[in-house]
Design a protein around this motif. Structure first.
Motif, PDB file in Angstrom:
ATOM      1  N   ALA A 185       0.820  -1.202   0.000  1.00  0.00           N
ATOM      2  CA  ALA A 185       0.000   0.000   0.000  1.00  0.00           C
ATOM      3  C   ALA A 185       0.857   1.256   0.000  1.00  0.00           C
ATOM      4  O   ALA A 185       1.969   1.260   0.516  1.00  0.00           O
ATOM      5  CB  ALA A 185      -0.875  -0.013   1.243  1.00  0.00           C
ATOM      6  N   ASN A 186       0.350   2.305  -0.609  1.00  0.00           N
ATOM      7  CA  ASN A 186       0.910   3.635  -0.400  1.00  0.00           C
ATOM      8  C   ASN A 186       0.180   4.237   0.794  1.00  0.00           C
ATOM      9  O   ASN A 186      -0.786   3.670   1.301  1.00  0.00           O
ATOM     10  CB  ASN A 186       0.719   4.489  -1.651  1.00  0.00           C
ATOM     11  CG  ASN A 186       1.494   3.921  -2.826  1.00  0.00           C
ATOM     12  OD1 ASN A 186       2.598   3.396  -2.659  1.00  0.00           O
ATOM     13  ND2 ASN A 186       0.918   3.995  -4.011  1.00  0.00           N
ATOM     14  N   VAL A 187       0.621   5.404   1.223  1.00  0.00           N
ATOM     15  CA  VAL A 187      -0.002   6.037   2.392  1.00  0.00           C
ATOM     16  C   VAL A 187      -0.224   7.519   2.116  1.00  0.00           C
ATOM     17  O   VAL A 187       0.657   8.185   1.562  1.00  0.00           O
ATOM     18  CB  VAL A 187       0.884   5.875   3.659  1.00  0.00           C
ATOM     19  CG1 VAL A 187       0.271   6.583   4.854  1.00  0.00           C
ATOM     20  CG2 VAL A 187       1.106   4.405   3.998  1.00  0.00           C
ATOM     21  N   ALA A 188      -1.390   8.015   2.498  1.00  0.00           N
ATOM     22  CA  ALA A 188      -1.638   9.461   2.490  1.00  0.00           C
ATOM     23  C   ALA A 188      -1.785   9.918   3.936  1.00  0.00           C
ATOM     24  O   ALA A 188      -2.507   9.284   4.715  1.00  0.00           O
ATOM     25  CB  ALA A 188      -2.905   9.780   1.699  1.00  0.00           C
ATOM     26  N   VAL A 189      -1.082  10.981   4.273  1.00  0.00           N
ATOM     27  CA  VAL A 189      -1.145  11.514   5.641  1.00  0.00           C
ATOM     28  C   VAL A 189      -1.800  12.882   5.601  1.00  0.00           C
ATOM     29  O   VAL A 189      -1.352  13.766   4.858  1.00  0.00           O
ATOM     30  CB  VAL A 189       0.271  11.664   6.236  1.00  0.00           C
ATOM     31  CG1 VAL A 189       0.199  12.287   7.615  1.00  0.00           C
ATOM     32  CG2 VAL A 189       0.946  10.316   6.329  1.00  0.00           C
ATOM     33  N   ILE A 190      -2.845  13.048   6.389  1.00  0.00           N
ATOM     34  CA  ILE A 190      -3.531  14.351   6.411  1.00  0.00           C
ATOM     35  C   ILE A 190      -3.832  14.763   7.855  1.00  0.00           C
ATOM     36  O   ILE A 190      -3.930  13.914   8.735  1.00  0.00           O
ATOM     37  CB  ILE A 190      -4.858  14.311   5.598  1.00  0.00           C
ATOM     38  CG1 ILE A 190      -5.787  13.220   6.132  1.00  0.00           C
ATOM     39  CG2 ILE A 190      -4.595  14.106   4.117  1.00  0.00           C
ATOM     40  CD1 ILE A 190      -7.184  13.300   5.569  1.00  0.00           C
ATOM     41  N   GLY A 191      -3.991  16.038   8.071  1.00  0.00           N
ATOM     42  CA  GLY A 191      -4.367  16.535   9.394  1.00  0.00           C
ATOM     43  C   GLY A 191      -5.854  16.324   9.614  1.00  0.00           C
ATOM     44  O   GLY A 191      -6.649  16.485   8.692  1.00  0.00           O
ATOM     45  N   ALA A 192      -6.252  15.964  10.830  1.00  0.00           N
ATOM     46  CA  ALA A 192      -7.656  15.667  11.108  1.00  0.00           C
ATOM     47  C   ALA A 192      -8.337  16.767  11.910  1.00  0.00           C
ATOM     48  O   ALA A 192      -9.513  16.655  12.239  1.00  0.00           O
ATOM     49  CB  ALA A 192      -7.764  14.343  11.852  1.00  0.00           C
ATOM     50  N   GLN A 193      -7.580  17.846  12.237  1.00  0.00           N
ATOM     51  CA  GLN A 193      -8.200  18.932  13.007  1.00  0.00           C
ATOM     52  C   GLN A 193      -8.039  20.237  12.216  1.00  0.00           C
ATOM     53  O   GLN A 193      -8.531  20.310  11.093  1.00  0.00           O
ATOM     54  CB  GLN A 193      -7.550  18.988  14.405  1.00  0.00           C
ATOM     55  CG  GLN A 193      -7.886  17.751  15.236  1.00  0.00           C
ATOM     56  CD  GLN A 193      -6.911  17.525  16.377  1.00  0.00           C
ATOM     57  OE1 GLN A 193      -5.714  17.758  16.233  1.00  0.00           O
ATOM     58  NE2 GLN A 193      -7.410  17.045  17.513  1.00  0.00           N
ATOM     59  N   TRP A 194      -7.392  21.246  12.813  1.00  0.00           N
ATOM     60  CA  TRP A 194      -7.187  22.514  12.098  1.00  0.00           C
ATOM     61  C   TRP A 194      -5.716  22.753  11.755  1.00  0.00           C
ATOM     62  O   TRP A 194      -5.264  23.890  11.651  1.00  0.00           O
ATOM     63  CB  TRP A 194      -7.725  23.679  12.928  1.00  0.00           C
ATOM     64  CG  TRP A 194      -9.211  23.864  12.844  1.00  0.00           C
ATOM     65  CD1 TRP A 194      -9.932  24.247  11.750  1.00  0.00           C
ATOM     66  CD2 TRP A 194     -10.150  23.695  13.916  1.00  0.00           C
ATOM     67  NE1 TRP A 194     -11.268  24.315  12.064  1.00  0.00           N
ATOM     68  CE2 TRP A 194     -11.427  23.991  13.390  1.00  0.00           C
ATOM     69  CE3 TRP A 194     -10.034  23.334  15.254  1.00  0.00           C
ATOM     70  CZ2 TRP A 194     -12.579  23.923  14.162  1.00  0.00           C
ATOM     71  CZ3 TRP A 194     -11.185  23.271  16.012  1.00  0.00           C
ATOM     72  CH2 TRP A 194     -12.431  23.568  15.467  1.00  0.00           C
ATOM     73  N   ALA A 211      -1.027  18.930   3.715  1.00  0.00           N
ATOM     74  CA  ALA A 211      -0.737  20.132   4.504  1.00  0.00           C
ATOM     75  C   ALA A 211      -2.074  20.669   5.017  1.00  0.00           C
ATOM     76  O   ALA A 211      -3.129  20.303   4.514  1.00  0.00           O
ATOM     77  CB  ALA A 211      -0.035  21.169   3.633  1.00  0.00           C
ATOM     78  N   GLN A 212      -2.024  21.536   6.010  1.00  0.00           N
ATOM     79  CA  GLN A 212      -3.224  22.017   6.695  1.00  0.00           C
ATOM     80  C   GLN A 212      -4.021  20.811   7.215  1.00  0.00           C
ATOM     81  O   GLN A 212      -3.403  19.839   7.613  1.00  0.00           O
ATOM     82  CB  GLN A 212      -4.075  22.940   5.805  1.00  0.00           C
ATOM     83  CG  GLN A 212      -3.404  24.275   5.513  1.00  0.00           C
ATOM     84  CD  GLN A 212      -2.451  24.217   4.329  1.00  0.00           C
ATOM     85  OE1 GLN A 212      -2.781  23.664   3.303  1.00  0.00           O
ATOM     86  NE2 GLN A 212      -1.276  24.768   4.481  1.00  0.00           N
ATOM     87  N   ALA A 213      -5.331  20.812   7.110  1.00  0.00           N
ATOM     88  CA  ALA A 213      -6.090  19.727   7.739  1.00  0.00           C
ATOM     89  C   ALA A 213      -7.538  19.758   7.264  1.00  0.00           C
ATOM     90  O   ALA A 213      -7.975  20.729   6.646  1.00  0.00           O
ATOM     91  CB  ALA A 213      -6.048  19.898   9.254  1.00  0.00           C
TER      92      ALA A 213
END
Ligand code: IMP
Length: 429
Positions: A2-11, A222-224
Protein backbone atom coordinates in the motif's frame (compact mmCIF):
# COMPACT_ATOMS: atom_id res chain seq x y z
CA UNK A 1 2.03 -2.99 -1.10
CA UNK A 2 0.00 0.00 0.00
CA UNK A 3 0.91 3.63 -0.40
CA UNK A 4 0.00 6.04 2.39
CA UNK A 5 -1.64 9.46 2.49
CA UNK A 6 -1.15 11.51 5.64
CA UNK A 7 -3.53 14.35 6.41
CA UNK A 8 -4.37 16.54 9.39
CA UNK A 9 -7.66 15.67 11.11
CA UNK A 10 -8.20 18.93 13.01
CA UNK A 11 -7.19 22.51 12.10
CA UNK A 12 -3.56 21.85 11.24
CA UNK A 13 -0.31 21.75 13.21
CA UNK A 14 -1.11 18.28 14.53
CA UNK A 15 2.54 17.28 14.54
CA UNK A 16 2.49 15.94 11.00
CA UNK A 17 6.18 16.73 10.50
CA UNK A 18 7.36 14.05 12.87
CA UNK A 19 4.93 11.39 11.66
CA UNK A 20 5.61 12.18 8.01
CA UNK A 21 9.35 12.06 8.68
CA UNK A 22 9.01 8.66 10.32
CA UNK A 23 6.89 7.35 7.44
CA UNK A 24 9.18 8.99 4.87
CA UNK A 25 12.07 6.94 6.16
CA UNK A 26 10.07 3.88 5.04
CA UNK A 27 8.90 5.32 1.69
CA UNK A 28 10.65 5.73 -1.66
CA UNK A 29 8.91 8.94 -2.75
CA UNK A 30 7.19 11.72 -0.82
CA UNK A 31 4.62 13.86 -2.63
CA UNK A 32 3.03 17.18 -1.66
CA UNK A 33 -0.36 17.55 -3.34
CA UNK A 34 -2.00 20.77 -2.08
CA UNK A 35 -1.36 23.99 -0.22
CA UNK A 36 1.82 25.98 -0.48
CA UNK A 37 4.29 27.63 1.82
CA UNK A 38 1.46 28.38 4.26
CA UNK A 39 2.28 24.96 5.72
CA UNK A 40 4.96 24.56 8.32
CA UNK A 41 6.53 21.27 9.28
CA UNK A 42 9.20 21.00 11.92
CA UNK A 43 11.44 17.97 11.78
CA UNK A 44 13.83 17.15 14.58
CA UNK A 45 16.57 14.80 13.44
CA UNK A 46 19.29 14.29 16.02
CA UNK A 47 20.57 17.75 16.94
CA UNK A 48 19.27 19.38 13.80
CA UNK A 49 15.85 21.06 13.47
CA UNK A 50 14.53 21.52 9.95
CA UNK A 51 11.67 23.88 9.21
CA UNK A 52 9.97 23.01 5.94
CA UNK A 53 7.11 24.86 4.29
CA UNK A 54 6.98 23.77 0.69
CA UNK A 55 9.49 20.97 0.31
CA UNK A 56 8.30 17.41 0.89
CA UNK A 57 9.64 16.13 4.21
CA UNK A 58 11.32 13.06 2.69
CA UNK A 59 14.05 15.28 1.23
CA UNK A 60 15.74 15.49 4.60
CA UNK A 61 16.01 11.69 4.49
CA UNK A 62 17.44 11.71 0.97
CA UNK A 63 14.18 10.47 -0.54
CA UNK A 64 12.78 11.75 -3.82
CA UNK A 65 10.44 14.65 -3.10
CA UNK A 66 7.72 15.62 -5.56
CA UNK A 67 5.71 18.84 -5.53
CA UNK A 68 2.48 18.00 -7.32
CA UNK A 69 0.27 20.13 -9.54
CA UNK A 70 -2.17 20.74 -6.68
CA UNK A 71 0.41 22.84 -4.83
CA UNK A 72 0.77 26.58 -5.37
CA UNK A 73 4.47 27.40 -5.63
CA UNK A 74 6.09 30.69 -4.70
CA UNK A 75 9.31 30.37 -6.74
CA UNK A 76 11.29 32.76 -4.55
CA UNK A 77 10.15 31.03 -1.37
CA UNK A 78 11.00 27.65 -2.87
CA UNK A 79 14.53 28.67 -3.82
CA UNK A 80 15.06 30.29 -0.40
CA UNK A 81 13.90 27.12 1.34
CA UNK A 82 16.21 24.99 -0.80
CA UNK A 83 19.14 27.28 0.08
CA UNK A 84 18.22 27.09 3.77
CA UNK A 85 18.16 23.32 4.02
CA UNK A 86 21.26 23.03 1.85
CA UNK A 87 23.03 25.23 4.40
CA UNK A 88 22.04 22.58 6.97
CA UNK A 89 23.77 19.91 4.92
CA UNK A 90 20.85 18.47 2.89
CA UNK A 91 21.64 18.24 -0.81
CA UNK A 92 18.78 19.23 -3.13
CA UNK A 93 19.10 18.46 -6.84
CA UNK A 94 16.87 17.26 -9.68
CA UNK A 95 17.70 13.74 -8.45
CA UNK A 96 15.98 14.46 -5.15
CA UNK A 97 13.34 17.06 -6.08
CA UNK A 98 10.82 17.25 -8.92
CA UNK A 99 8.07 19.78 -9.37
CA UNK A 100 4.99 19.47 -11.55
CA UNK A 101 5.24 21.51 -14.73
CA UNK A 102 1.52 22.23 -14.44
CA UNK A 103 1.64 23.62 -10.89
CA UNK A 104 0.46 27.20 -10.38
CA UNK A 105 2.89 29.92 -9.30
CA UNK A 106 2.40 32.41 -6.51
CA UNK A 107 3.57 35.81 -7.77
CA UNK A 108 4.29 38.99 -5.73
CA UNK A 109 0.79 40.40 -6.28
CA UNK A 110 -0.75 37.41 -4.51
CA UNK A 111 0.61 38.05 -1.01
CA UNK A 112 0.04 41.79 -1.58
CA UNK A 113 -3.63 41.14 -2.34
CA UNK A 114 -3.95 38.57 0.47
CA UNK A 115 -2.71 41.14 3.02
CA UNK A 116 -4.61 44.09 1.61
CA UNK A 117 -7.85 42.12 1.73
CA UNK A 118 -7.25 40.88 5.26
CA UNK A 119 -6.58 44.46 6.37
CA UNK A 120 -9.79 45.62 4.69
CA UNK A 121 -11.81 42.85 6.38
CA UNK A 122 -10.93 44.19 9.82
CA UNK A 123 -12.91 42.26 12.42
CA UNK A 124 -14.08 39.76 9.80
CA UNK A 125 -10.55 38.73 8.80
CA UNK A 126 -9.79 35.05 8.27
CA UNK A 127 -6.34 35.18 9.82
CA UNK A 128 -4.60 33.90 6.67
CA UNK A 129 -0.86 33.35 6.61
CA UNK A 130 -0.61 36.32 4.23
CA UNK A 131 1.39 34.27 1.75
CA UNK A 132 -0.90 34.68 -1.24
CA UNK A 133 -2.34 31.17 -1.16
CA UNK A 134 -5.98 32.18 -1.66
CA UNK A 135 -5.37 34.68 -4.50
CA UNK A 136 -3.15 32.14 -6.33
CA UNK A 137 -5.84 29.45 -6.20
CA UNK A 138 -8.42 32.02 -7.31
CA UNK A 139 -6.32 32.73 -10.41
CA UNK A 140 -6.03 29.01 -11.08
CA UNK A 141 -9.76 28.40 -11.23
CA UNK A 142 -10.24 31.67 -13.11
CA UNK A 143 -7.83 30.28 -15.75
CA UNK A 144 -5.48 33.25 -15.65
CA UNK A 145 -2.71 31.75 -13.47
CA UNK A 146 0.91 31.51 -14.52
CA UNK A 147 2.17 27.97 -14.20
CA UNK A 148 5.64 26.46 -13.94
CA UNK A 149 5.69 25.46 -17.63
CA UNK A 150 4.99 29.08 -18.65
CA UNK A 151 8.44 30.02 -17.35
CA UNK A 152 9.88 28.29 -20.42
CA UNK A 153 7.76 30.44 -22.76
CA UNK A 154 8.64 34.17 -22.45
CA UNK A 155 5.98 35.26 -24.97
CA UNK A 156 3.28 33.34 -23.07
CA UNK A 157 4.49 34.89 -19.84
CA UNK A 158 4.31 38.42 -21.20
CA UNK A 159 0.79 38.07 -22.58
CA UNK A 160 -0.52 36.26 -19.48
CA UNK A 161 0.94 38.97 -17.27
CA UNK A 162 -1.14 41.56 -19.11
CA UNK A 163 -4.34 39.81 -18.12
CA UNK A 164 -3.15 39.05 -14.63
CA UNK A 165 -2.05 42.59 -13.88
CA UNK A 166 -5.20 44.10 -15.29
CA UNK A 167 -7.13 42.05 -12.75
CA UNK A 168 -4.81 42.47 -9.76
CA UNK A 169 -3.88 46.11 -10.19
CA UNK A 170 -7.56 47.02 -10.39
CA UNK A 171 -8.21 45.21 -7.12
CA UNK A 172 -5.10 46.55 -5.42
CA UNK A 173 -5.96 50.11 -6.42
CA UNK A 174 -9.45 49.65 -4.98
CA UNK A 175 -7.90 48.51 -1.71
CA UNK A 176 -5.45 51.42 -1.64
CA UNK A 177 -2.39 49.20 -2.22
CA UNK A 178 0.49 49.81 -4.64
CA UNK A 179 0.16 48.38 -8.17
CA UNK A 180 2.73 46.15 -9.90
CA UNK A 181 4.68 47.00 -13.05
CA UNK A 182 4.66 44.45 -15.81
CA UNK A 183 8.31 44.97 -16.76
CA UNK A 184 9.55 44.40 -13.22
CA UNK A 185 7.42 41.28 -12.66
CA UNK A 186 8.44 39.85 -16.03
CA UNK A 187 12.13 40.52 -15.47
CA UNK A 188 12.06 38.90 -12.02
CA UNK A 189 10.16 35.89 -13.33
CA UNK A 190 12.55 35.35 -16.20
CA UNK A 191 15.45 35.46 -13.74
CA UNK A 192 13.75 32.80 -11.59
CA UNK A 193 12.96 30.59 -14.58
CA UNK A 194 16.23 28.62 -14.99
CA UNK A 195 16.67 27.57 -11.32
CA UNK A 196 13.00 26.52 -11.15
CA UNK A 197 12.77 24.81 -14.53
CA UNK A 198 15.65 22.45 -13.71
CA UNK A 199 13.24 20.67 -11.34
CA UNK A 200 10.17 20.77 -13.61
CA UNK A 201 8.68 17.77 -15.38
CA UNK A 202 5.39 15.92 -15.90
CA UNK A 203 5.49 14.32 -12.44
CA UNK A 204 2.44 12.20 -13.24
CA UNK A 205 4.61 10.15 -15.61
CA UNK A 206 7.22 9.52 -12.92
CA UNK A 207 4.52 8.63 -10.41
CA UNK A 208 2.90 6.24 -12.85
CA UNK A 209 6.23 4.46 -13.36
CA UNK A 210 6.85 4.38 -9.61
CA UNK A 211 3.40 2.95 -8.94
CA UNK A 212 3.86 0.23 -11.54
CA UNK A 213 7.28 -0.64 -10.15
CA UNK A 214 5.70 -1.12 -6.71
CA UNK A 215 7.62 1.73 -5.10
CA UNK A 216 6.24 3.10 -1.84
CA UNK A 217 4.68 6.52 -2.22
CA UNK A 218 3.85 8.76 0.71
CA UNK A 219 1.37 11.57 0.03
CA UNK A 220 2.05 14.39 2.47
CA UNK A 221 -0.96 16.57 3.21
CA UNK A 222 -0.74 20.13 4.50
CA UNK A 223 -3.22 22.02 6.70
CA UNK A 224 -6.09 19.73 7.74
CA UNK A 225 -9.63 18.52 7.07
CA UNK A 226 -11.30 21.30 9.06
CA UNK A 227 -9.43 23.84 6.89
CA UNK A 228 -10.61 22.13 3.67
CA UNK A 229 -12.24 24.62 1.30
CA UNK A 230 -15.35 22.40 1.00
CA UNK A 231 -15.49 20.42 4.22
CA UNK A 232 -13.94 22.82 6.71
CA UNK A 233 -15.31 25.70 8.74
CA UNK A 234 -15.90 27.85 5.64
CA UNK A 235 -15.01 30.69 5.13
CA UNK A 236 -12.37 30.26 7.86
CA UNK A 237 -10.48 27.74 5.76
CA UNK A 238 -7.57 27.55 3.38
CA UNK A 239 -8.20 27.64 -0.37
CA UNK A 240 -7.47 24.02 -1.31
CA UNK A 241 -8.99 20.63 -0.69
CA UNK A 242 -7.02 19.04 2.11
CA UNK A 243 -8.85 15.70 2.22
CA UNK A 244 -7.02 12.56 1.10
CA UNK A 245 -8.94 12.36 -2.18
CA UNK A 246 -7.05 15.47 -3.26
CA UNK A 247 -3.82 13.43 -3.26
CA UNK A 248 -4.94 11.84 -6.54
CA UNK A 249 -5.98 15.03 -8.34
CA UNK A 250 -3.14 17.08 -6.87
CA UNK A 251 -0.43 14.65 -7.95
CA UNK A 252 -1.87 13.23 -11.17
CA UNK A 253 -2.44 9.64 -10.10
CA UNK A 254 -5.55 7.46 -9.84
CA UNK A 255 -7.51 7.30 -6.57
CA UNK A 256 -6.74 3.61 -6.09
CA UNK A 257 -3.04 4.49 -5.73
CA UNK A 258 -3.59 6.60 -2.61
CA UNK A 259 -3.57 3.57 -0.34
CA UNK A 260 -4.05 3.84 3.39
CA UNK A 261 -5.32 7.16 4.72
CA UNK A 262 -3.71 8.13 7.98
CA UNK A 263 -5.13 11.10 9.89
CA UNK A 264 -3.06 13.01 12.43
CA UNK A 265 -4.69 14.48 15.50
CA UNK A 266 -3.33 16.04 18.64
CA UNK A 267 -4.46 14.53 21.94
CA UNK A 268 -6.06 17.96 22.51
CA UNK A 269 -6.97 20.56 19.90
CA UNK A 270 -5.50 23.79 18.51
CA UNK A 271 -6.27 26.33 15.85
CA UNK A 272 -4.44 29.35 14.43
CA UNK A 273 -6.36 32.10 12.70
CA UNK A 274 -9.96 33.03 13.24
CA UNK A 275 -13.09 30.89 13.05
CA UNK A 276 -15.24 28.60 15.17
CA UNK A 277 -13.58 26.40 17.79
CA UNK A 278 -16.26 24.91 20.06
CA UNK A 279 -13.92 23.20 22.55
CA UNK A 280 -11.59 26.21 22.91
CA UNK A 281 -10.29 26.95 26.41
CA UNK A 282 -9.61 30.58 27.19
CA UNK A 283 -8.73 29.80 30.80
CA UNK A 284 -5.62 28.69 32.67
CA UNK A 285 -5.78 25.14 31.24
CA UNK A 286 -5.81 26.52 27.68
CA UNK A 287 -2.77 28.65 28.45
CA UNK A 288 -1.02 25.69 30.06
CA UNK A 289 -1.64 23.49 26.99
CA UNK A 290 -0.24 26.25 24.77
CA UNK A 291 2.89 26.69 26.89
CA UNK A 292 3.58 23.01 27.37
CA UNK A 293 2.73 22.10 23.81
CA UNK A 294 4.83 25.01 22.50
CA UNK A 295 1.82 26.11 20.48
CA UNK A 296 3.23 28.84 18.27
CA UNK A 297 2.68 28.79 14.50
CA UNK A 298 5.72 27.63 12.51
CA UNK A 299 4.85 29.99 9.67
CA UNK A 300 3.14 32.87 11.45
CA UNK A 301 4.75 32.73 14.91
CA UNK A 302 1.24 33.45 16.25
CA UNK A 303 0.10 31.82 19.48
CA UNK A 304 -2.29 28.98 18.70
CA UNK A 305 -5.69 28.79 20.36
CA UNK A 306 -5.96 25.62 22.49
CA UNK A 307 -8.81 23.44 23.71
CA UNK A 308 -9.98 19.96 24.66
CA UNK A 309 -9.97 17.10 22.17
CA UNK A 310 -13.07 17.40 20.01
CA UNK A 311 -14.17 13.87 19.10
CA UNK A 312 -17.22 15.06 17.15
CA UNK A 313 -14.94 17.16 14.93
CA UNK A 314 -12.39 14.40 14.39
CA UNK A 315 -15.17 11.88 13.68
CA UNK A 316 -16.44 14.24 10.98
CA UNK A 317 -12.90 14.45 9.55
CA UNK A 318 -12.60 10.65 9.64
CA UNK A 319 -15.79 10.31 7.63
CA UNK A 320 -15.34 13.03 5.01
CA UNK A 321 -11.69 12.20 4.35
CA UNK A 322 -11.88 8.42 4.65
CA UNK A 323 -9.35 8.24 7.48
CA UNK A 324 -8.59 4.60 8.26
CA UNK A 325 -6.20 5.07 11.14
CA UNK A 326 -5.33 7.90 13.46
CA UNK A 327 -1.88 8.99 14.62
CA UNK A 328 -2.37 10.67 17.98
CA UNK A 329 0.33 13.17 18.92
CA UNK A 330 1.43 15.13 21.99
CA UNK A 331 -0.23 12.89 24.55
CA UNK A 332 2.48 13.94 27.03
CA UNK A 333 1.18 17.52 27.06
CA UNK A 334 -1.80 16.23 29.06
CA UNK A 335 0.40 14.63 31.78
CA UNK A 336 -0.46 15.73 35.31
CA UNK A 337 -3.93 17.12 34.65
CA UNK A 338 -6.39 15.82 37.28
CA UNK A 339 -9.16 15.33 34.74
CA UNK A 340 -9.63 15.58 31.01
CA UNK A 341 -12.61 16.46 28.88
CA UNK A 342 -13.54 15.24 25.43
CA UNK A 343 -16.15 17.02 23.35
CA UNK A 344 -18.63 14.37 22.16
CA UNK A 345 -21.36 16.53 20.58
CA UNK A 346 -22.56 20.13 20.31
CA UNK A 347 -25.54 22.03 21.61
CA UNK A 348 -26.70 24.58 19.05
CA UNK A 349 -29.65 26.78 19.99
CA UNK A 350 -30.98 24.08 22.29
CA UNK A 351 -30.62 21.24 19.80
CA UNK A 352 -28.01 18.47 20.01
CA UNK A 353 -25.75 17.86 17.00
CA UNK A 354 -23.22 15.05 16.60
CA UNK A 355 -21.48 16.93 13.81
CA UNK A 356 -20.66 20.56 13.03
CA UNK A 357 -23.29 21.81 10.56
CA UNK A 358 -22.24 24.02 7.63
CA UNK A 359 -23.90 27.33 8.56
CA UNK A 360 -21.43 29.88 9.99
CA UNK A 361 -23.94 31.12 12.57
CA UNK A 362 -24.67 27.57 13.72
CA UNK A 363 -20.93 26.86 13.93
CA UNK A 364 -20.29 30.00 15.94
CA UNK A 365 -23.16 29.12 18.29
CA UNK A 366 -22.01 25.51 18.89
CA UNK A 367 -21.20 24.85 22.54
CA UNK A 368 -19.47 21.60 23.48
CA UNK A 369 -21.05 18.70 25.33
CA UNK A 370 -18.24 17.10 27.32
CA UNK A 371 -17.48 13.71 28.71
CA UNK A 372 -15.02 13.82 31.64
CA UNK A 373 -12.23 11.28 32.04
CA UNK A 374 -9.70 10.66 34.77
CA UNK A 375 -6.25 12.20 34.17
CA UNK A 376 -2.88 10.66 35.00
CA UNK A 377 0.05 11.87 37.08
CA UNK A 378 2.87 9.75 35.66
CA UNK A 379 4.83 11.00 32.67
CA UNK A 380 4.02 9.56 29.27
CA UNK A 381 6.82 11.52 27.59
CA UNK A 382 9.05 9.33 25.53
CA UNK A 383 6.95 6.17 26.04
CA UNK A 384 7.72 3.63 23.34
CA UNK A 385 5.35 0.87 24.25
CA UNK A 386 1.73 0.57 25.23
CA UNK A 387 2.67 -0.97 28.60
CA UNK A 388 4.71 2.15 29.50
CA UNK A 389 1.51 4.19 29.60
CA UNK A 390 -0.48 4.78 32.82
CA UNK A 391 -3.89 3.05 32.80
CA UNK A 392 -5.94 6.30 32.54
CA UNK A 393 -3.88 7.32 29.49
CA UNK A 394 -4.68 4.00 27.81
CA UNK A 395 -8.35 4.53 28.68
CA UNK A 396 -8.24 8.04 27.21
CA UNK A 397 -6.82 6.77 23.92
CA UNK A 398 -9.29 3.86 23.78
CA UNK A 399 -12.21 6.23 24.37
CA UNK A 400 -10.99 8.46 21.55
CA UNK A 401 -10.91 5.44 19.22
CA UNK A 402 -14.52 4.59 20.08
CA UNK A 403 -15.76 8.13 19.69
CA UNK A 404 -14.03 8.97 16.42
CA UNK A 405 -14.79 5.54 14.93
CA UNK A 406 -11.21 4.91 13.83
CA UNK A 407 -8.33 3.00 15.42
CA UNK A 408 -5.33 4.81 16.83
CA UNK A 409 -2.56 3.14 14.85
CA UNK A 410 0.28 5.33 16.00
CA UNK A 411 0.91 7.26 19.19
CA UNK A 412 3.58 9.93 19.44
CA UNK A 413 4.93 10.74 22.90
CA UNK A 414 7.63 13.36 22.25
CA UNK A 415 9.07 15.37 19.34
CA UNK A 416 11.83 12.74 18.95
CA UNK A 417 11.24 10.49 15.98
CA UNK A 418 11.72 7.25 17.88
CA UNK A 419 9.36 8.14 20.74
CA UNK A 420 6.48 6.53 18.91
CA UNK A 421 4.20 3.63 19.72
CA UNK A 422 3.21 1.84 16.56
CA UNK A 423 0.10 -0.29 16.61
CA UNK A 424 -0.12 -0.99 12.91
CA UNK A 425 2.24 -0.20 10.03
CA UNK A 426 0.27 2.02 7.60
CA UNK A 427 2.38 0.76 4.67
CA UNK A 428 1.08 -2.73 5.35
CA UNK A 429 -2.45 -1.45 4.66
P1 IMP B 1 -4.21 30.65 4.13
O1 IMP B 1 -4.01 29.19 3.86
O2 IMP B 1 -2.93 31.40 4.31
O3 IMP B 1 -5.13 31.27 3.13
O4 IMP B 1 -4.95 30.79 5.54
C1 IMP B 1 -6.29 30.35 5.73
C2 IMP B 1 -6.48 29.72 7.12
O5 IMP B 1 -5.75 28.50 7.17
C3 IMP B 1 -5.96 30.57 8.27
O6 IMP B 1 -6.79 30.35 9.41
C4 IMP B 1 -4.58 30.00 8.54
O7 IMP B 1 -4.17 30.24 9.85
C5 IMP B 1 -4.84 28.53 8.28
N1 IMP B 1 -3.65 27.78 7.90
C6 IMP B 1 -3.01 27.79 6.70
N2 IMP B 1 -1.96 26.95 6.71
C7 IMP B 1 -1.94 26.39 7.94
C8 IMP B 1 -1.10 25.41 8.56
O8 IMP B 1 -0.15 24.85 7.99
N3 IMP B 1 -1.42 25.10 9.85
C9 IMP B 1 -2.46 25.64 10.50
N4 IMP B 1 -3.27 26.54 9.96
C10 IMP B 1 -3.02 26.92 8.69
Amino acid sequence: MANVAVIGAQWGDEGKGKVVDWLASRADIVVRFQGGHNAGHTLVVGNETYKLSLLPSGLVRGKLGIIGNGVVIDPEALLAEIARIESQGVRVSPETLRIAENAVLILPMHPALDRAREAARGERRIGTTGRGIGPAYEDKVARRAIRVADLAEPATLASKLDELLLHHNTLLAGLGAAPFEKETVLRDLLALAPPILRYAEPVWLRLDEARRAGRRILFEGAQAVMLDVDHGTYPFVTSSNTVAAQAAAGAGIGPSAIGTVLGIAKAYCTRVGAGPFPSELTDEIGRMLGDRGNEFGTVTGRRRRCGWFDAALVRQAVKVAGIQGLALTKLDVLDGLPELKICVAYRIRGEIFHHLPAGPEAQAAATPIYETLEGWQASTRGARSWVDLPAPAVKYVRRIEELVEAPVTLLSTSPERDDTILMRDPFEG
